[in-house]
Scaffold this motif. Sequence first.
Motif, mmCIF file in Angstrom:
data_model
loop_
_atom_site.group_PDB
_atom_site.id
_atom_site.type_symbol
_atom_site.label_atom_id
_atom_site.label_comp_id
_atom_site.label_asym_id
_atom_site.label_seq_id
_atom_site.Cartn_x
_atom_site.Cartn_y
_atom_site.Cartn_z
ATOM 1 N N GLY A 304 0.844 -1.193 0.000
ATOM 2 C CA GLY A 304 0.000 0.000 0.000
ATOM 3 C C GLY A 304 0.877 1.238 0.000
ATOM 4 N N PHE A 305 0.390 2.308 -0.603
ATOM 5 C CA PHE A 305 1.120 3.582 -0.641
ATOM 6 C C PHE A 305 0.216 4.646 -0.035
ATOM 7 N N TYR A 306 0.687 5.297 1.024
ATOM 8 C CA TYR A 306 -0.134 6.241 1.782
ATOM 9 C C TYR A 306 0.281 7.673 1.479
ATOM 10 N N GLN A 307 -0.705 8.516 1.215
ATOM 11 C CA GLN A 307 -0.520 9.935 0.906
ATOM 12 C C GLN A 307 0.288 10.133 -0.382
ATOM 13 N N THR A 308 -0.076 9.414 -1.415
ATOM 14 C CA THR A 308 0.604 9.613 -2.699
ATOM 15 C C THR A 308 0.084 10.876 -3.379
ATOM 16 N N LEU A 309 0.913 11.425 -4.247
ATOM 17 C CA LEU A 309 0.520 12.591 -5.037
ATOM 18 C C LEU A 309 -0.374 12.156 -6.199
ATOM 19 N N PRO A 310 -1.144 13.077 -6.766
ATOM 20 C CA PRO A 310 -1.971 12.713 -7.920
ATOM 21 C C PRO A 310 -1.141 12.503 -9.186
ATOM 22 N N ASN A 311 0.111 12.960 -9.181
ATOM 23 C CA ASN A 311 0.943 12.942 -10.391
ATOM 24 C C ASN A 311 1.142 11.547 -10.983
ATOM 25 N N LEU A 324 -7.613 5.639 -3.765
ATOM 26 C CA LEU A 324 -8.718 6.182 -2.982
ATOM 27 C C LEU A 324 -8.275 7.519 -2.415
ATOM 28 N N LYS A 325 -9.027 8.557 -2.725
ATOM 29 C CA LYS A 325 -8.688 9.867 -2.171
ATOM 30 C C LYS A 325 -8.945 9.870 -0.675
ATOM 31 N N ILE A 326 -7.964 10.333 0.105
ATOM 32 C CA ILE A 326 -8.091 10.287 1.565
ATOM 33 C C ILE A 326 -8.048 11.664 2.204
ATOM 34 N N GLY A 327 -7.844 12.708 1.400
ATOM 35 C CA GLY A 327 -7.809 14.045 1.960
ATOM 36 C C GLY A 327 -7.025 14.991 1.075
ATOM 37 N N GLU A 328 -6.689 16.146 1.642
ATOM 38 C CA GLU A 328 -5.966 17.162 0.886
ATOM 39 C C GLU A 328 -4.918 17.826 1.779
ATOM 40 N N ASP A 329 -3.772 18.125 1.194
ATOM 41 C CA ASP A 329 -2.754 18.914 1.885
ATOM 42 C C ASP A 329 -3.069 20.390 1.707
ATOM 43 N N ALA A 330 -2.922 21.141 2.808
ATOM 44 C CA ALA A 330 -3.118 22.588 2.765
ATOM 45 C C ALA A 330 -1.758 23.254 2.571
ATOM 46 N N PRO A 517 -5.214 28.475 1.773
ATOM 47 C CA PRO A 517 -4.194 27.626 1.153
ATOM 48 C C PRO A 517 -4.667 27.081 -0.192
ATOM 49 N N ASN A 518 -3.740 26.532 -0.942
ATOM 50 C CA ASN A 518 -4.094 25.697 -2.089
ATOM 51 C C ASN A 518 -4.285 24.281 -1.574
ATOM 52 N N TRP A 519 -5.374 23.634 -1.994
ATOM 53 C CA TRP A 519 -5.666 22.286 -1.517
ATOM 54 C C TRP A 519 -5.237 21.277 -2.581
ATOM 55 N N GLU A 520 -4.304 20.394 -2.212
ATOM 56 C CA GLU A 520 -3.797 19.389 -3.136
ATOM 57 C C GLU A 520 -4.214 17.995 -2.670
ATOM 58 N N PRO A 521 -4.830 17.195 -3.549
ATOM 59 C CA PRO A 521 -5.348 15.884 -3.140
ATOM 60 C C PRO A 521 -4.233 14.886 -2.812
ATOM 61 N N ARG A 522 -4.540 13.985 -1.871
ATOM 62 C CA ARG A 522 -3.637 12.898 -1.511
ATOM 63 C C ARG A 522 -4.429 11.584 -1.540
#
Length: 556
Positions: A304-311, A324-330, A517-522
Amino acid sequence: MLVNKTKIGIGITAILTAVTGIINLLSAVTPGLEDRVQWLEDIFPIDVAQYGHFLTAISGFFLFILALNLWRRKRVAWLLTVILLGVSIVSNLIKGLDIEESLVSFVLLVQLFWLRKAFTAESDRPSVAQGFKVLIAALLFTLAYGTAGFYLLDTHYHVNFSLREAILQTLAMFFTDDNNGLQPKTPFGKFFADSIYGVGGVTVIYALYMLLRPVLSRGSPATEAERLKAKEIVEKYGCTALARFTLFEDKSYYFSPSGQSTIAYVPKGRGAIALGDPIGPMEDLTEAIRGFQMFCQKNDWYPGFYQTLPNHLDTYRQLGFKSLKIGEDAIIDLKAFSIQGKSNKNLRNAINKFTKMGYKTNFYKPPISNELYGKLKDVSDEWLKHTQGSEKKFSLGWFNEAYIKDCEIITVETDKGDVTAFANVVPEYQSNEITIDLMRKRQEVETGTMDFLFLSMFSHFKDRGFHGFNMGLSALSGVGGDKSSPRLEKVLSYLYKHLNQFYNFQGLHFYKDKFNPNWEPRYLVYPNNRVLPDVVISLIRADSGDRILDYFKPET
């Protein structure tokens, strides 16, 4: 294509093994064809059929159990299945010349040899050794248990057993149809005779579990040489908020076949959870992920890979993973950040209020002095006591003396020099961004203390030339909000809304959001939905340091 064919072959083999086990169990309790049985009785001077029935039943039972472990590609399961199929072929022949059942076992045996190279998943080596010891001990203990019982409890039976007769009677419990004519005189005598099967069965099943369990991590997760190699790669290629946290002592490391990339992971139970994406050159990304897949398969872990970038989601999907989207970094854009304007009046008031009261923020570069460390520890201990929880790990730092003294620390201090709150920040190496880690304060502080701390940090790091300030993950933020979102994300969105009264997910999100902030998905990346519960449990164990009950305590 070849990989898919192998997976299909493994699946078919596992199913056929379970079916063969059921066939053997049914065959063991079914009388053989009369003419075949008569032919065997003419050849063998003793009645071997009863032994055949017993061995067929035993082999059938364990073949059924081993089927799931063959699906997991366990090497030990392959070996045990091969042995049991050999027993099955012989036992079906001697119990009644059941050629059909023997042929089924033989065909499956050929298929297992054909696919032998695909069974690469290891079992835990210390557990395998212990499993064999337990298996031998189980057989000896069951024999000793039955022998002692029949010898000492013979008043409960119609036979006065000698020691030799007690041993033979114990063996007869497993190798004869009628228990060698054993007739208990009392209910306890019947109970003891039945208990022999229970004692033997429990110990043998435990031994089988030890033989087939996944590889466990023991002792230090990584060697000093591995840590130095990982640190060199992270400092050269790290460019995310998680880069520094991959170097903590709870991590183990997988290195790509080229040796240019590393994956920091924590193995827990059936899962091996990597923190973030692989770190290394972009051209090595696919091979690093594929190699980690194979590495986990060999150890019988689910990756499993936790908090990966969308890239890199497309790369994961091409390799068979789900996300699975789990949140966003501020992330604060420091170049554009300003507290000027009508909308930021409250933020300016916070700074003015604390400045007038004599408060100030101090920035301490490492190494941190013992005196300051002692003050920070007092604040941290009070904070931990108030939250009634334990230190979270894995994707965050924790209050460790060596770590804290090696970080840049920002404090809020009164005019008397008392520390009321503090935070530490970590670099992102190749990214011109700074990341916050621990944020702790005393229970009784002036309202707006944390606003004062954050605003001071934004201004300070902007002046130092940083372009971004990462405030960390806002769990479940932005999850399942679109009509096109997967069903599982919509379930998480429901939890986000309805568990907020306990965990204050939305409150934390709104607090960060006021700084624009800018919200970036993780994302959480995992093999498939079937193993997602195992991956999540492993993640929770890694994140809580195995203190799962503390993990589920509500935020205060």
